[in-house]
Design a protein around this motif. Structure first.
Motif, PDB file in Angstrom:
ATOM      1  N   CYS A  73      -5.497  23.848  38.722  1.00 51.44           N
ATOM      2  CA  CYS A  73      -4.715  22.638  38.945  1.00 51.44           C
ATOM      3  C   CYS A  73      -3.317  23.080  39.355  1.00 51.44           C
ATOM      4  O   CYS A  73      -2.691  23.885  38.654  1.00 51.44           O
TER       5      CYS A  73
ATOM      6  N   TRP B  58     -16.040  20.778  33.569  1.00 52.96           N
ATOM      7  CA  TRP B  58     -15.313  19.558  33.187  1.00 52.96           C
ATOM      8  C   TRP B  58     -14.500  19.805  31.913  1.00 52.96           C
ATOM      9  O   TRP B  58     -13.348  19.364  31.805  1.00 52.96           O
TER      10      TRP B  58
ATOM     11  N   ARG C 278     -10.369  19.522  31.547  1.00 49.28           N
ATOM     12  CA  ARG C 278      -9.797  18.549  30.612  1.00 49.28           C
ATOM     13  C   ARG C 278      -8.954  19.219  29.523  1.00 49.28           C
ATOM     14  O   ARG C 278      -7.869  18.743  29.193  1.00 49.28           O
TER      15      ARG C 278
ATOM     16  N   ILE D 203      -3.584  12.263  42.810  1.00 51.95           N
ATOM     17  CA  ILE D 203      -4.449  13.417  42.586  1.00 51.95           C
ATOM     18  C   ILE D 203      -5.321  13.625  43.816  1.00 51.95           C
ATOM     19  O   ILE D 203      -5.919  12.672  44.345  1.00 51.95           O
TER      20      ILE D 203
ATOM     21  N   ILE E 123     -14.830  13.322  39.813  1.00 47.93           N
ATOM     22  CA  ILE E 123     -14.288  11.964  39.974  1.00 47.93           C
ATOM     23  C   ILE E 123     -15.001  10.998  39.028  1.00 47.93           C
ATOM     24  O   ILE E 123     -14.361  10.142  38.398  1.00 47.93           O
TER      25      ILE E 123
ATOM     26  N   ASN F 160     -16.330  11.644  36.146  1.00 49.88           N
ATOM     27  CA  ASN F 160     -15.824  11.871  34.791  1.00 49.88           C
ATOM     28  C   ASN F 160     -14.377  11.420  34.632  1.00 49.88           C
ATOM     29  O   ASN F 160     -14.011  10.819  33.604  1.00 49.88           O
ATOM     30  N   LEU F 161     -13.548  11.685  35.624  1.00 55.81           N
ATOM     31  CA  LEU F 161     -12.130  11.295  35.535  1.00 55.81           C
ATOM     32  C   LEU F 161     -11.955   9.782  35.473  1.00 55.81           C
ATOM     33  O   LEU F 161     -10.996   9.289  34.876  1.00 55.81           O
ATOM     34  N   THR F 162     -12.868   9.044  36.105  1.00 53.58           N
ATOM     35  CA  THR F 162     -12.705   7.587  36.176  1.00 53.58           C
ATOM     36  C   THR F 162     -13.542   6.840  35.142  1.00 53.58           C
ATOM     37  O   THR F 162     -13.726   5.621  35.259  1.00 53.58           O
TER      38      THR F 162
ATOM     39  N   GLY G 107     -17.635   4.992  35.496  1.00 52.50           N
ATOM     40  CA  GLY G 107     -17.099   6.004  36.402  1.00 52.50           C
ATOM     41  C   GLY G 107     -17.492   5.749  37.848  1.00 52.50           C
ATOM     42  O   GLY G 107     -18.588   5.265  38.142  1.00 52.50           O
TER      43      GLY G 107
ATOM     44  N   ALA H 294      -7.565   7.213  37.617  1.00 49.92           N
ATOM     45  CA  ALA H 294      -8.126   8.053  36.560  1.00 49.92           C
ATOM     46  C   ALA H 294      -8.009   7.305  35.234  1.00 49.92           C
ATOM     47  O   ALA H 294      -7.042   6.581  35.005  1.00 49.92           O
ATOM     48  N   ARG H 295      -8.992   7.506  34.369  1.00 51.66           N
ATOM     49  CA  ARG H 295      -8.943   6.906  33.031  1.00 51.66           C
ATOM     50  C   ARG H 295      -8.882   8.005  31.978  1.00 51.66           C
ATOM     51  O   ARG H 295      -8.005   8.009  31.122  1.00 51.66           O
TER      52      ARG H 295
ATOM     53  N   ILE I 289      -6.451   8.547  42.133  1.00 53.20           N
ATOM     54  CA  ILE I 289      -7.152   9.639  42.805  1.00 53.20           C
ATOM     55  C   ILE I 289      -7.264   9.246  44.271  1.00 53.20           C
ATOM     56  O   ILE I 289      -7.896   8.245  44.614  1.00 53.20           O
TER      57      ILE I 289
END
Length: 501
Positions: A18, A53, A57, A78, A171, A173-175, A181, A231-232, A240
């Motif tokens: 990142c 993942w 995280r 992002i 994406i 998983n992020l959302t 998601g 993102a959540r 994103i």
């Protein structure tokens, strides 16, 4: 006024990183974590998507934020770049993968691919998706999973499992993952599956029927630079706004926005892409036709690509398997201890040859061995293998494209090797140029996200951020260049036809 940044997530073959970038395109902070490589059988290569993942995280994103001393609300957008073609299938309800991700390096489908080429031929696929059947792409792997995981196809038909490449997995998983998601991909990644129509940028009914892939498991195809949603998990309410396959991200990060501009990224493998504009060029010389990028509602920009399977990983093999060096940078010192390769050539066809040969039956060879050869000559042959493989791809580009390459922009970890960069300039007979920011995969994902979110105004603004750090000019005698290239081609011939299905 609080400073804001663009976050790039680069989910690569060896690690996930990142990086935060500022308005000048400067790297502000980095978080990175390697993940395990699984080689259960010869030719198999897998990753654990749950591990990836978890690293993102728990380690990668927190380290980047901590390094910059900022909060999530200071992230303007992002962007995600990812190892392409790697195939993930997971349960829609639980978020649990049905097994390991099968990576782009995996060759377990070689027998199936040979059957496709023998019974159907290349033209059926080239006309629809721009790709010839090889073990490189996602659809044969998905077919393999259907054939080897009990009940998977039936679950896919019922919409119980989802398919995606790594950006789709992240994406989703992020959302929110199982809790709403977003299941999507972008046109660059979809163009590597053998399932997307290269002209319409939609899933192709004939290809889906051919591979018997249920539409219910496929992600929605979106533009490369477009705000998909918030993102959540991990970074609440941060938009994103981009996703690109890693090599297309590098093309974008090198600001190769005009037809005829090209870059080559030197990492585990190496990947040369040349922008062909809105024109879809079908290669006649072993290159891939692919989507370069798509910005919002604008027409897609296409590219010709020459992927090389083994370059940086050959140095790793030299270090880890043979134990001839202790660290990757040592190879330059060792290679500089001799004047040339002593007549020794290494063709690193560890799992076949990619562009421009596309021979899954090839295997690695070392030719020209005599009692004169030392580990210094071997080190030089390791580096030169990258140069000669690049030369083969550049020759194919010049044969296919109406615009011959004038220079090559380079990036990736191997570009810190000055001996290799000079050798590249010599064998290509053109300038080789490295930018100030060498992490162009991450930068390209950031640029696309920043463009979609308004953080950067336009493509010209991104061009102004590009600065040259180093340049190498050709100095090799032309007669020597061609004589050694002929020796390389003879070595390649000896690598072919070794493996049997």
């Amino acid at each position: 006024m609080v400073e804001r940044y663009v976050m790039s997530i680069d989910q690569g073959t060896m690690s996930t990183r990142c990086i935060l970038f500022d308005h000048q395109g400067r790297l502000v902070s980095v978080g990175q974590r390697e993940h395990q490589q699984y080689f259960a059988r010869p030719g198999w290569a897998e990753h654990d998507p749950t591990e990836i993942w978890s690293h993102l995280r728990r380690v990668v994103v927190p380290r980047a934020l901590e390094g910059a001393g900022i909060r999530p609300e200071q992230i303007a957008a992002i962007g995600i770049a990812n190892q392409r073609e790697t195939t993930v299938v997971w349960d829609r309800r639980t978020g649990v993968p049905v097994g390991h991700a099968i990576t782009w390096q995996d060759t377990r489908t070689s027998g199936y691919v040979e059957e496709l080429r023998r019974t159907t031929g290349d033209d059926f696929f080239l006309e629809r998706c721009g790709l010839s059947p090889t073990t490189y792409f996602s659809a044969p792997r998905l077919r393999w999973l259907f054939d080897h995981v009990d009940g998977l196809h039936e679950r896919a038909e019922r919409g119980e499992v989802l398919f995606g490449t790594m950006e789709s997995w992240l994406i989703w998983n992020l959302t929110g993952g199982p809790d709403g998601g977003l299941h999507l991909t972008d046109a660059t990644n979809a163009s590597r599956t053998m399932l997307m129509n290269i002209r319409s940028l939609a899933w192709d009914d004939e290809l889906l029927a051919y591979f018997d892939v249920p539409r219910a498991m496929l992600p929605e195809i979106r533009a490369s630079a477009e705000c998909y949603g918030m993102a959540r998990a991990l970074l609440p309410d941060v938009p994103i706004c981009a996703a690109l396959g890693d090599q297309q991200a590098a093309l974008f990060g090198q600001t190769c926005f005009a037809p005829g501009e090209a870059k080559c990224t030197y990492g585990t493998g190496s990947f040369l892409l040349v922008n062909t504009g809105t024109e879809l060029v079908r290669s006649r010389h072993g290159l891939l036709t692919t989507v370069g990028y798509k910005v919002g509602g604008e027409p897609p920009v296409y590219a010709l690509e020459g992927p090389i399977a083994v370059t940086g990983s050959l140095v790793q093999w030299f270090r880890d398997r043979l134990g001839l060096i202790h660290s990757a940078p040592e190879i330059e010192t060792l290679a500089r201890g001799v004047e040339d390769n002593g007549g020794c050539y290494i063709v690193p066809a560890f799992s076949g040859l990619f562009a421009p040969h596309w021979r899954s039956d090839a295997r690695g060879v070392i030719v020209g061995l005599t009692s004169y050869i030392t580990k210094g000559h071997l080190a030089r042959a390791v580096l030169e293998a990258t140069g000669w493989q690049t030369r083969e791809v550049v020759d194919a580009v010049n044969a296919d494209s109406p615009r011959p390459l004038r220079q090559l922009k380079v990036d990736g970890g191997m570009t810190s090797n000055n001996l290799l960069m000079q050798f590249l300039a010599d064998v290509l007979d053109m300038p080789v140029v490295r930018p100030m920011v060498s992490e162009t995969v991450s930068l390209g994902a950031a640029y696309a996200a920043g463009l979609a979110s308004g953080y950067w105004p336009d493509l010209e603004g991104l061009r102004r951020n590009w600065h040259r750090a180093a340049q190498w000019m050709p100095t090799m005698d032309p007669a020597r260049r061609e004589a050694e290239y002929e020796s390389w081609r003879r070595a390649v011939e000896r690598s072919l036809g070794w493996a049997r299905s």
